[in-house]
Design a protein around this motif. Structure first.
Motif, mmCIF file in Angstrom:
data_model
loop_
_atom_site.group_PDB
_atom_site.id
_atom_site.type_symbol
_atom_site.label_atom_id
_atom_site.label_comp_id
_atom_site.label_asym_id
_atom_site.label_seq_id
_atom_site.Cartn_x
_atom_site.Cartn_y
_atom_site.Cartn_z
ATOM 1 N N TYR A 191 0.848 -1.179 0.000
ATOM 2 C CA TYR A 191 0.000 0.000 0.000
ATOM 3 C C TYR A 191 0.893 1.242 0.000
ATOM 4 C CZ TYR A 191 -3.474 3.360 1.888
ATOM 5 O OH TYR A 191 -4.302 4.443 2.095
ATOM 6 N N ALA A 192 0.500 2.267 -0.740
ATOM 7 C CA ALA A 192 1.247 3.522 -0.779
ATOM 8 C C ALA A 192 0.989 4.285 0.511
ATOM 9 C CB ALA A 192 0.833 4.351 -1.995
ATOM 10 N N PHE A 193 1.782 3.964 1.517
ATOM 11 C CA PHE A 193 1.623 4.542 2.846
ATOM 12 C C PHE A 193 3.007 4.629 3.467
ATOM 13 C CE2 PHE A 193 -0.487 4.210 7.252
ATOM 14 C CZ PHE A 193 -0.880 5.536 7.216
ATOM 15 N N GLY A 194 3.128 5.397 4.543
ATOM 16 C CA GLY A 194 4.431 5.527 5.177
ATOM 17 C C GLY A 194 4.328 6.155 6.545
ATOM 18 N N ASP A 195 5.325 7.002 6.861
ATOM 19 C CA ASP A 195 5.398 7.562 8.206
ATOM 20 C C ASP A 195 4.603 8.848 8.377
ATOM 21 O OD1 ASP A 195 6.954 9.427 6.860
ATOM 22 O OD2 ASP A 195 8.858 8.731 7.705
ATOM 23 N N GLY A 196 3.955 9.315 7.330
ATOM 24 C CA GLY A 196 3.149 10.528 7.426
ATOM 25 C C GLY A 196 3.938 11.814 7.279
ATOM 26 N N THR A 197 5.265 11.708 7.194
ATOM 27 C CA THR A 197 6.131 12.874 7.032
ATOM 28 C C THR A 197 6.854 12.854 5.699
ATOM 29 O OG1 THR A 197 6.483 13.015 9.430
ATOM 30 C CG2 THR A 197 8.069 14.150 8.021
ATOM 31 N N ASN A 198 7.325 11.672 5.307
ATOM 32 C CA ASN A 198 8.027 11.493 4.047
ATOM 33 C C ASN A 198 7.114 10.776 3.059
ATOM 34 O OD1 ASN A 198 11.035 12.227 4.825
ATOM 35 N ND2 ASN A 198 10.214 10.973 6.493
#
Length: 301
Positions: A191-198
């Motif tokens: 899923y195209a997701f991450g740490d919310g900052t990068n």
């Protein structure tokens, strides 16, 4: 041992030797959508979005082997790209793939407990932009690791739906044991997701699904945490040294509230933590997700 979609995986992979499924993405054309050209092994999260924004495409921007890989990217809030390697298998299996998270980006994947998406999550993994990794189960952090942004990372999961256990390896080095309470290895969700900052951007290559030996409980064989720290009482800092690198360090008040928390990968050589705390008695905790060490820390300025 039950194989629900095993036949489809074998047909897609060519059933070479004992490997049930292997994909290096080099047989596709650049720009191909994986849920269309890679079906039935690959699917989008929500049927009907094949070939759209939710689907992932083959790229030649990066590759571990050959010249191509699968690119996942999206926005900070997550999505819309959302694809699954569908498995739907029961028993003991190795699930291995390689990920490249470019510097300045972050990544994410999860494993589903059912081949029907969104039925249940076995675990989530966040690859943060600072090189830290967090594994969570039911939104509770359970294990920590680290990786090098800009370099390929091999992730190996030995999952056993009979013993309800998973062993995790990074670059062929054992990291930890986690519970796996799903009745199936439903699939791997990229899923195209991450740490919310990068911004979430990562590449996937050399995906393997294969039979493995039964996964047995090895927690009893895990080395307990051996940790020393000082000075104690402390004023402005405390230096911590432990027999493991990848760990979460927390300082808690006596009421149980966390007042300082950092993920560290430098504890074997010793690491200093700056303290900006009022005078009082606190608890210093070091954990790797399996074992935990807690000792009293006094702040006296």
């Amino acid at each position: 041992m039950k194989h629900i979609l095993l036949l489809a995986l074998m047909v897609t992979a060519g059933a070479v030797n004992a490997q049930l499924y292997f994909e290096d993405f080099d047989s596709y054309a650049v720009g191909d959508y994986i849920s269309i050209e890679g079906a039935p092994a690959w699917a989008v999260w929500t049927a009907g979005n094949e070939g759209g924004d939710m689907d992932a495409q083959i790229t030649d921007e990066a590759a571990l082997s050959g010249n191509q890989s699968l690119k996942i990217f999206g926005n900070l809030a997550g999505g819309p790209m959302d694809v699954i390697l569908v498995a739907g298998i029961e028993g003991a299996y190795e699930v291995t793939f390689n990920m490249l998270v470019p510097a300045g980006n972050s990544g994410y994947y999860n494993v589903q407990e059912n081949q029907i998406p969104a039925t249940a999550w076995a675990f989530d993994c966040f690859l943060n932009g600072d090189g830290s990794m967090v594994y969570s189960i039911d939104q509770q952090e359970v294990a920590y690791a680290s990786y090098t942004p800009g370099e390929w990372l091999k992730l190996t999961h030995l999952i056993d739906t009979d013993s309800d256990l998973m062993h995790l390896y990074l670059n062929d080095e054992y990291v930890t044991q986690l519970p796996y309470d799903g009745g199936q290895i439903g699939g791997v969700n990229f899923y195209a997701f991450g740490d919310g900052t990068n911004l979430p951007t990562y590449y996937v290559d050399d995906v393997l699904v294969d039979l493995t030996d039964p996964v047995v409980d090895n927690v009893k064989l895990t080395t307990p945490i051996d940790c020393t720290f000082g000075p104690n009482p402390a004023q402005e800092f405390v230096r911590i040294q432990a027999n493991l690198d990848n760990a979460l360090v927390r300082i808690l008040g006596l009421d149980g509230k966390v007042v300082l928390q950092e993920r560290r990968n430098d504890l074997v050589s010793g690491s200093e933590f700056n303290l900006d705390l009022d005078n009082g008695i606190y608890l210093l905790e070091v954990t790797n997700g399996i074992n935990r060490m807690t000792q009293r820390l006094v702040i006296q300025k």
